[in-house]
Design a protein around this motif. Structure first.
Motif, PDB file in Angstrom:
ATOM      1  N   THR A   9       0.848  -1.192   0.000  1.00  0.00           N
ATOM      2  CA  THR A   9       0.000   0.000   0.000  1.00  0.00           C
ATOM      3  C   THR A   9       0.883   1.241   0.000  1.00  0.00           C
ATOM      4  OG1 THR A   9      -0.131   0.040   2.421  1.00  0.00           O
ATOM      5  CG2 THR A   9      -1.825  -1.215   1.237  1.00  0.00           C
ATOM      6  N   GLY A  10       0.339   2.334  -0.497  1.00  0.00           N
ATOM      7  CA  GLY A  10       1.115   3.562  -0.580  1.00  0.00           C
ATOM      8  C   GLY A  10       2.254   3.453  -1.569  1.00  0.00           C
ATOM      9  N   ALA A  11       2.073   2.595  -2.581  1.00  0.00           N
ATOM     10  CA  ALA A  11       3.149   2.280  -3.521  1.00  0.00           C
ATOM     11  C   ALA A  11       3.388   3.355  -4.571  1.00  0.00           C
ATOM     12  CB  ALA A  11       2.860   0.943  -4.211  1.00  0.00           C
ATOM     13  N   GLY A  12       2.621   4.431  -4.531  1.00  0.00           N
ATOM     14  CA  GLY A  12       2.790   5.493  -5.511  1.00  0.00           C
ATOM     15  C   GLY A  12       4.032   6.335  -5.296  1.00  0.00           C
ATOM     16  N   SER A  13       4.582   6.306  -4.078  1.00  0.00           N
ATOM     17  CA  SER A  13       5.754   7.137  -3.802  1.00  0.00           C
ATOM     18  C   SER A  13       6.419   6.695  -2.509  1.00  0.00           C
ATOM     19  CB  SER A  13       5.339   8.609  -3.687  1.00  0.00           C
ATOM     20  OG  SER A  13       4.484   8.787  -2.582  1.00  0.00           O
ATOM     21  N   GLY A  14       7.531   7.327  -2.205  1.00  0.00           N
ATOM     22  CA  GLY A  14       8.204   7.154  -0.920  1.00  0.00           C
ATOM     23  C   GLY A  14       8.520   5.725  -0.534  1.00  0.00           C
ATOM     24  N   ALA A  20       8.017  -1.792  -2.722  1.00  0.00           N
ATOM     25  CA  ALA A  20       7.551  -2.553  -3.889  1.00  0.00           C
ATOM     26  C   ALA A  20       8.713  -2.921  -4.798  1.00  0.00           C
ATOM     27  CB  ALA A  20       6.507  -1.740  -4.664  1.00  0.00           C
ATOM     28  N   LEU A  21       9.615  -1.980  -5.027  1.00  0.00           N
ATOM     29  CA  LEU A  21      10.769  -2.243  -5.893  1.00  0.00           C
ATOM     30  C   LEU A  21      11.692  -3.294  -5.279  1.00  0.00           C
ATOM     31  CD1 LEU A  21      11.517   1.423  -7.016  1.00  0.00           C
ATOM     32  CD2 LEU A  21      10.593  -0.423  -8.447  1.00  0.00           C
ATOM     33  N   LYS A  22      11.936  -3.207  -3.978  1.00  0.00           N
ATOM     34  CA  LYS A  22      12.798  -4.188  -3.299  1.00  0.00           C
ATOM     35  C   LYS A  22      12.184  -5.585  -3.312  1.00  0.00           C
ATOM     36  CE  LYS A  22      16.387  -1.909  -1.683  1.00  0.00           C
ATOM     37  NZ  LYS A  22      17.763  -2.284  -1.930  1.00  0.00           N
ATOM     38  N   LEU A  23      10.883  -5.662  -3.030  1.00  0.00           N
ATOM     39  CA  LEU A  23      10.221  -6.963  -3.035  1.00  0.00           C
ATOM     40  C   LEU A  23      10.259  -7.589  -4.430  1.00  0.00           C
ATOM     41  CD1 LEU A  23       7.173  -6.180  -0.734  1.00  0.00           C
ATOM     42  CD2 LEU A  23       9.023  -7.807  -0.249  1.00  0.00           C
ATOM     43  N   ALA A  24      10.007  -6.783  -5.443  1.00  0.00           N
ATOM     44  CA  ALA A  24      10.048  -7.289  -6.816  1.00  0.00           C
ATOM     45  C   ALA A  24      11.459  -7.753  -7.171  1.00  0.00           C
ATOM     46  CB  ALA A  24       9.575  -6.221  -7.787  1.00  0.00           C
ATOM     47  N   ALA A  31       1.624  -6.711  -5.893  1.00  0.00           N
ATOM     48  CA  ALA A  31       0.417  -5.929  -6.174  1.00  0.00           C
ATOM     49  C   ALA A  31       0.632  -4.582  -5.505  1.00  0.00           C
ATOM     50  CB  ALA A  31      -0.817  -6.612  -5.612  1.00  0.00           C
ATOM     51  N   ILE A  32       0.441  -3.507  -6.267  1.00  0.00           N
ATOM     52  CA  ILE A  32       0.687  -2.170  -5.734  1.00  0.00           C
ATOM     53  C   ILE A  32      -0.629  -1.407  -5.622  1.00  0.00           C
ATOM     54  CG2 ILE A  32       3.097  -2.027  -6.408  1.00  0.00           C
ATOM     55  CD1 ILE A  32       2.233  -0.514  -8.944  1.00  0.00           C
ATOM     56  N   VAL A  33      -0.786  -0.684  -4.510  1.00  0.00           N
ATOM     57  CA  VAL A  33      -2.027   0.040  -4.234  1.00  0.00           C
ATOM     58  C   VAL A  33      -1.697   1.480  -3.857  1.00  0.00           C
ATOM     59  CG1 VAL A  33      -4.138   0.105  -2.848  1.00  0.00           C
ATOM     60  CG2 VAL A  33      -2.998  -2.083  -3.278  1.00  0.00           C
ATOM     61  N   ASP A  34      -2.472   2.417  -4.395  1.00  0.00           N
ATOM     62  CA  ASP A  34      -2.368   3.823  -4.005  1.00  0.00           C
ATOM     63  C   ASP A  34      -3.624   4.541  -4.470  1.00  0.00           C
ATOM     64  OD1 ASP A  34       0.334   5.594  -3.124  1.00  0.00           O
ATOM     65  OD2 ASP A  34      -1.319   6.762  -3.954  1.00  0.00           O
ATOM     66  N   ALA A  53       5.772  -7.731 -13.619  1.00  0.00           N
ATOM     67  CA  ALA A  53       4.429  -7.370 -14.089  1.00  0.00           C
ATOM     68  C   ALA A  53       3.528  -7.226 -12.868  1.00  0.00           C
ATOM     69  CB  ALA A  53       3.890  -8.437 -15.033  1.00  0.00           C
ATOM     70  N   PRO A  54       3.459  -6.025 -12.286  1.00  0.00           N
ATOM     71  CA  PRO A  54       2.672  -5.859 -11.062  1.00  0.00           C
ATOM     72  C   PRO A  54       1.173  -5.851 -11.324  1.00  0.00           C
ATOM     73  CG  PRO A  54       3.450  -3.735 -11.802  1.00  0.00           C
ATOM     74  CD  PRO A  54       4.063  -4.769 -12.726  1.00  0.00           C
ATOM     75  N   ILE A  55       0.433  -6.188 -10.301  1.00  0.00           N
ATOM     76  CA  ILE A  55      -1.013  -5.963 -10.296  1.00  0.00           C
ATOM     77  C   ILE A  55      -1.196  -4.555  -9.752  1.00  0.00           C
ATOM     78  CG2 ILE A  55      -3.207  -6.634  -9.246  1.00  0.00           C
ATOM     79  CD1 ILE A  55      -2.026  -9.486  -9.043  1.00  0.00           C
ATOM     80  N   VAL A  56      -1.936  -3.723 -10.467  1.00  0.00           N
ATOM     81  CA  VAL A  56      -2.100  -2.315 -10.093  1.00  0.00           C
ATOM     82  C   VAL A  56      -3.533  -2.084  -9.601  1.00  0.00           C
ATOM     83  CG1 VAL A  56      -1.984   0.058 -10.920  1.00  0.00           C
ATOM     84  CG2 VAL A  56      -0.374  -1.646 -11.807  1.00  0.00           C
ATOM     85  N   ILE A  57      -3.642  -1.532  -8.397  1.00  0.00           N
ATOM     86  CA  ILE A  57      -4.943  -1.282  -7.796  1.00  0.00           C
ATOM     87  C   ILE A  57      -5.007   0.167  -7.329  1.00  0.00           C
ATOM     88  CG2 ILE A  57      -6.561  -1.945  -5.974  1.00  0.00           C
ATOM     89  CD1 ILE A  57      -4.885  -4.642  -5.847  1.00  0.00           C
ATOM     90  N   VAL A  58      -5.870   0.948  -7.954  1.00  0.00           N
ATOM     91  CA  VAL A  58      -6.086   2.328  -7.520  1.00  0.00           C
ATOM     92  C   VAL A  58      -7.246   2.292  -6.534  1.00  0.00           C
ATOM     93  CG1 VAL A  58      -6.677   4.667  -8.230  1.00  0.00           C
ATOM     94  CG2 VAL A  58      -5.276   3.224  -9.727  1.00  0.00           C
TER      95      VAL A  58
END
Length: 72
Positions: A9-14, A20-24, A31-34, A53-58
């Motif tokens: 969560t909060g994967a849009g920044s910071g 997310a980058l480290k886990l990938a 799966a990234i959420v923001d 290839a992330p799953i993207v959830i807005v």
């Protein structure tokens, strides 16, 4: 982390983006959420460029219904 799934969560920044980058990079399926679509697209582009290839959830996870929808 290879083969493991991670929901960030909060994967849009910071910190969320960094996690997310480290886990990938460690081999996790991410799966990234923001709430911020544009910022999330930037994170998606970084992950895609690294071969993930992330799953993207807005979603606004301050809303209980959005939390449930994000994990379904």
């Amino acid at each position: 982390m290879s083969g493991k799934a991670a929901l960030v969560t909060g994967a849009g920044s910071g910190l969320g983006r960094a996690i997310a980058l480290k886990l990938a990079a460690a081999g996790a399926n991410v799966a990234i959420v923001d709430v911020n679509r544009e910022a999330l697209q930037e994170t998606e582009a970084l992950l895609t460029a690294s071969g993930t290839a992330p799953i993207v959830i807005v979603a606004d996870l301050a809303e209980p219904a959005a939390c449930h929808a994000a994990v379904e």
